[in-house]
Scaffold this motif. Structure first.
Motif, PDB file in Angstrom:
ATOM      1  N   UNK A  14      71.109 -26.735   0.482  1.00 16.96           N
ATOM      2  CA  UNK A  14      70.618 -25.703   1.402  1.00 16.96           C
ATOM      3  C   UNK A  14      69.820 -26.334   2.529  1.00 16.96           C
ATOM      4  N   UNK A  15      70.163 -25.955   3.759  1.00 15.01           N
ATOM      5  CA  UNK A  15      69.440 -26.382   4.931  1.00 15.01           C
ATOM      6  C   UNK A  15      69.197 -25.154   5.799  1.00 15.01           C
ATOM      7  N   UNK A  16      67.924 -24.861   6.002  1.00 15.42           N
ATOM      8  CA  UNK A  16      67.595 -23.650   6.759  1.00 15.42           C
ATOM      9  C   UNK A  16      68.206 -23.678   8.156  1.00 15.42           C
ATOM     10  N   UNK A  17      68.264 -24.874   8.756  1.00 15.98           N
ATOM     11  CA  UNK A  17      68.783 -24.986  10.109  1.00 15.98           C
ATOM     12  C   UNK A  17      70.275 -24.785  10.230  1.00 15.98           C
ATOM     13  N   UNK A 120      69.366 -17.262   1.847  1.00 20.33           N
ATOM     14  CA  UNK A 120      68.369 -16.758   2.806  1.00 20.33           C
ATOM     15  C   UNK A 120      68.541 -17.374   4.197  1.00 20.33           C
ATOM     16  N   UNK A 121      68.447 -16.521   5.221  1.00 19.86           N
ATOM     17  CA  UNK A 121      68.413 -16.974   6.608  1.00 19.86           C
ATOM     18  C   UNK A 121      66.984 -16.777   7.102  1.00 19.86           C
ATOM     19  N   UNK A 122      66.294 -17.850   7.496  1.00 19.02           N
ATOM     20  CA  UNK A 122      64.925 -17.694   8.010  1.00 19.02           C
ATOM     21  C   UNK A 122      64.894 -16.721   9.184  1.00 19.02           C
ATOM     22  N   UNK A 123      63.851 -15.951   9.274  1.00 18.94           N
ATOM     23  CA  UNK A 123      63.790 -14.921  10.312  1.00 18.94           C
ATOM     24  C   UNK A 123      63.886 -15.502  11.720  1.00 18.94           C
ATOM     25  N   UNK A 124      63.158 -16.585  11.957  1.00 21.57           N
ATOM     26  CA  UNK A 124      63.208 -17.199  13.282  1.00 21.57           C
ATOM     27  C   UNK A 124      64.613 -17.698  13.590  1.00 21.57           C
ATOM     28  N   UNK A 125      65.281 -18.257  12.587  1.00 21.32           N
ATOM     29  CA  UNK A 125      66.643 -18.746  12.770  1.00 21.32           C
ATOM     30  C   UNK A 125      67.591 -17.610  13.110  1.00 21.32           C
TER      31      UNK A 125
END
Length: 287
Positions: A14-17, A120-125
């Protein structure tokens, strides 16, 4: 005394970016019916104006003064410039408000926003991806109209210099560069509408409310700019500078008004974008 370091467990790889890539979001938005309809309207406009000029025998101001509209049938470059002039005040506002205002609110309206965040997708992303796609589609819409108009006008009236309302002509190559400057300025001047629509999109679950709110407030700004009693206060309205691009279709290119309009638009847009990210980061997403 021992120190306990808590570490969030995440799935392998998993990589948030890498969540919700821009290309994936772009393909999703391009396939939507509202995108296809909006692009279809922009493609159709030059043909509608062409038919109107053919049926009406060409533009006629009815006065001794020659305007940009009166030169529409001189060349393809003039026809493209007239299309921009006719659409910059209102029509081009709609795709900007639509692509930036519908993007987050539509996910909430479909009850899919919470599942994206749970991926999960970070909100800022998520916001960055949707904002990048919204602005990209807005710019594409603004490029599509003059390109189609230039092609249609060239076929109908020929490839030639840009005839200036003030007299004289601008070589076709120079005219093309000036039209690109015009499109770039119109895009920058619409950043306030884009930011307003995007901020509203993060505040409501109703896409129509975000899009309509941005368009409505833009219209209010245009109306206020007509109130001469406001005096110098109108300089703080983005609408006051929306036609500064006309300085780009003059014999001598003038930058002063476009610089003022650009600085005001970017400043207000950055404030609204910051509010959108700040508010969404703290929002309780239940849709």
């Amino acid at each position: 005394m021992s120190t306990v370091v808590e570490r969030a467990e995440v799935a392998d790889g998993y990589r948030a970016g890498r969540t919700l890539p821009v290309r994936v979001e772009l393909v999703r938005q391009l396939k939507r019916r509202r995108t296809l309809i909006m692009f279809g309207i922009l493609i159709a406009l030059p043909f509608v104006l062409l038919i109107a000029f053919q049926l009406g025998g060409g533009p006629d101001s009815g006065t001794n003064q020659v305007s940009l509209m009166d030169t529409a049938t001189v060349s393809g470059a003039n026809f493209a410039a007239v299309n921009l002039f006719a659409s910059a005040g209102f029509l081009l506002v709609i795709p900007v408000a639509l692509f930036c205002g519908d993007t987050v609110a539509s996910e909430a309206n479909w009850s899919s926003l919470r599942y994206l965040l749970a991926a999960p997708v970070p909100r800022a992303r998520l916001l960055w991806s949707k904002l990048a796609v919204g602005l990209t589609l807005s710019l594409a819409a603004m490029l599509l109209l003059p390109l189609v108009a230039l092609a249609v006008g060239t076929i109908a009236y020929g490839w030639g210099p840009l005839q200036l309302p003030t007299g004289g002509a601008m070589p076709a190559g120079t005219a093309t560069q000036r039209l690109l400057i015009t499109v770039a300025y119109i895009f920058v001047s619409q950043l306030v509408t884009a930011a307003l629509a995007f901020w509203l999109s993060t505040r409501t679950d109703a896409p129509l409310g975000a899009v309509g709110g941005a368009v409505g407030l833009t219209i209010v700004g245009n109306v206020l700019d007509q109130v001469t009693a406001l005096g110098d206060w109108r300089d703080f309205l983005p609408a006051h500078w929306q036609y500064a691009w006309l300085d780009a279709v003059q014999p001598k290119l003038e930058w002063s008004d476009m610089i003022q309009g650009t600085s005001l638009s970017i400043t207000l847009a950055l404030v609204l974008f910051a509010l959108a990210f700040r508010g969404f980061a703290r929002k309780d997403v239940v849709s």
